[in-house]
Design a protein around this motif. Structure first.
Motif, short mmCIF file in Angstrom:
data_model
loop_
_atom_site.label_atom_id
_atom_site.label_comp_id
_atom_site.label_asym_id
_atom_site.label_seq_id
_atom_site.Cartn_x
_atom_site.Cartn_y
_atom_site.Cartn_z
N ARG A 165 14.51 79.19 -6.68
CA ARG A 165 14.84 77.76 -6.61
C ARG A 165 14.85 77.14 -8.01
O ARG A 165 15.72 76.34 -8.34
CB ARG A 165 13.82 77.05 -5.73
CG ARG A 165 14.02 75.53 -5.65
CD ARG A 165 12.98 74.91 -4.76
NE ARG A 165 13.28 75.13 -3.35
CZ ARG A 165 12.36 75.12 -2.39
NH1 ARG A 165 11.09 74.94 -2.68
NH2 ARG A 165 12.72 75.32 -1.13
N ALA A 166 13.88 77.52 -8.83
CA ALA A 166 13.77 76.94 -10.17
C ALA A 166 14.91 77.35 -11.09
O ALA A 166 15.42 76.55 -11.88
CB ALA A 166 12.43 77.34 -10.80
N PHE A 167 15.35 78.61 -10.98
CA PHE A 167 16.35 79.13 -11.91
C PHE A 167 17.77 79.12 -11.35
O PHE A 167 18.73 79.27 -12.11
CB PHE A 167 15.98 80.56 -12.32
CG PHE A 167 14.80 80.62 -13.25
CD1 PHE A 167 14.94 80.34 -14.60
CD2 PHE A 167 13.54 80.94 -12.78
CE1 PHE A 167 13.86 80.40 -15.46
CE2 PHE A 167 12.44 80.99 -13.62
CZ PHE A 167 12.60 80.71 -14.98
N ALA A 168 17.92 78.98 -10.05
CA ALA A 168 19.27 79.03 -9.47
C ALA A 168 19.54 77.86 -8.52
O ALA A 168 20.36 77.01 -8.80
CB ALA A 168 19.48 80.36 -8.74
N GLY A 169 18.83 77.78 -7.40
CA GLY A 169 19.07 76.70 -6.45
C GLY A 169 18.60 77.07 -5.06
O GLY A 169 18.02 78.13 -4.83
N GLU A 170 18.86 76.17 -4.11
CA GLU A 170 18.35 76.37 -2.75
C GLU A 170 18.98 77.56 -2.06
O GLU A 170 18.34 78.25 -1.27
CB GLU A 170 18.59 75.10 -1.93
CG GLU A 170 17.74 75.00 -0.68
CD GLU A 170 16.25 74.96 -0.97
OE1 GLU A 170 15.47 75.43 -0.12
OE2 GLU A 170 15.85 74.47 -2.04
N ASP A 171 20.26 77.81 -2.34
CA ASP A 171 20.91 78.96 -1.71
C ASP A 171 20.26 80.27 -2.16
O ASP A 171 19.97 81.15 -1.35
CB ASP A 171 22.41 78.97 -2.01
CG ASP A 171 22.74 78.85 -3.49
OD1 ASP A 171 21.82 78.62 -4.30
OD2 ASP A 171 23.93 78.98 -3.84
N ALA A 172 19.98 80.36 -3.46
CA ALA A 172 19.32 81.55 -3.99
C ALA A 172 17.88 81.66 -3.48
O ALA A 172 17.38 82.76 -3.23
CB ALA A 172 19.33 81.53 -5.51
N ALA A 173 17.22 80.50 -3.30
CA ALA A 173 15.84 80.50 -2.82
C ALA A 173 15.75 81.08 -1.41
O ALA A 173 14.87 81.89 -1.11
CB ALA A 173 15.28 79.08 -2.84
N GLN A 174 16.67 80.65 -0.53
CA GLN A 174 16.65 81.18 0.83
C GLN A 174 16.96 82.67 0.84
O GLN A 174 16.34 83.45 1.58
CB GLN A 174 17.64 80.42 1.71
CG GLN A 174 17.18 79.01 2.06
CD GLN A 174 17.93 78.43 3.24
OE1 GLN A 174 18.45 79.17 4.10
NE2 GLN A 174 17.99 77.12 3.31
N LEU A 175 17.91 83.09 0.03
CA LEU A 175 18.26 84.50 -0.03
C LEU A 175 17.11 85.33 -0.57
O LEU A 175 16.80 86.41 -0.04
CB LEU A 175 19.50 84.70 -0.90
CG LEU A 175 19.97 86.15 -1.07
CD1 LEU A 175 20.33 86.75 0.29
CD2 LEU A 175 21.16 86.23 -2.02
N ALA A 176 16.44 84.83 -1.62
CA ALA A 176 15.31 85.55 -2.19
C ALA A 176 14.18 85.68 -1.18
O ALA A 176 13.52 86.72 -1.10
CB ALA A 176 14.81 84.84 -3.45
N GLY A 177 13.94 84.62 -0.41
CA GLY A 177 12.90 84.68 0.62
C GLY A 177 13.21 85.70 1.70
O GLY A 177 12.35 86.48 2.10
#
Length: 201
Positions: free
Chosen positions: A80-92
């Motif tokens: 989330r900090a380095f990319a955004g909400e889309d990346a945060a959900q995918l990373a999770g």
């Protein structure tokens, strides 16, 4: 789903990072460091906190719970900090998959409950807290960890809707299906009345 704003390479990178973080088998590491034996030879053979508790070490079980949840939270917060909400959900989601199917353990990992709750807390803390509370209430009533996990997973989508996080529903549905899949043996034992209680060795 959240609005896709990140590039494909960026999403791919955070998917890999999430998977690698999620695949760290903290339960096995702690059991080895604390001299508790090989988790594969104890109880269900699972690498999660519930099976660590069957070694008799509440400290190791608590640490496993925190670390398994924390690794997913770290993946989400970094993405989330380095990319955004889309990346945060995918990373999770990738962290959850990494925990359940780690390449280092021939894709035989844990069942993902702590990791699931950790990533929900990081993505949307009201949803995470409500899901944790659901697990706790079910555990107090039924004293069966797997049943509590199934109830919490099934209720998580409802909490997403209630707290206005409809963009998480696709990921939430995927996680719920995966938790039911990783608990398929538990579901069979529940039907037979053979599932062990929490803390039972």
């Amino acid at each position: 789903m959240p609005e896709i704003l990140s590039s494909v390479p960026t999403l791919g990178l955070w998917g890999v990072i999430g998977y690698l973080l999620g695949s760290i088998p903290f339960g096995m590491v702690l059991a080895a460091v604390m001299g508790l034996g090989n988790l594969r030879d104890i109880g269900s053979g699972n690498i999660g906190a519930t099976n660590v508790l069957r070694t008799g070490s509440k400290k190791a079980a608590a640490l496993t719970l925190i670390l398994d949840g924390g690794k997913a939270a770290v993946a989400v917060l970094l993405a989330r900090a380095f990319a955004g909400e889309d990346a945060a959900q995918l990373a999770g989601l990738a962290a959850f998959i990494g925990h359940c199917f780690p390449v280092w353990l021939k894709f035989k990992g844990g069942k993902g409950v702590a990791t699931f709750l950790g990533l929900l807390l990081a993505l949307a803390w009201p949803v995470g807290l409500a899901s944790c509370a659901t697990w706790l209430v079910a555990a107090v009533i039924g004293r069966i960890s797997s049943l509590s996990a199934l109830v919490a997973a099934a209720a998580s989508t409802f909490w997403m809707v209630l707290f206005g996080h409809g963009d998480m529903m696709f990921m939430g549905a995927a996680l719920t299906l995966l938790i039911f899949w990783t608990h398929r043996a538990n579901i069979s034992r529940l039907r037979k009345g053979e599932e062990p209680k929490i803390g039972q060795k």
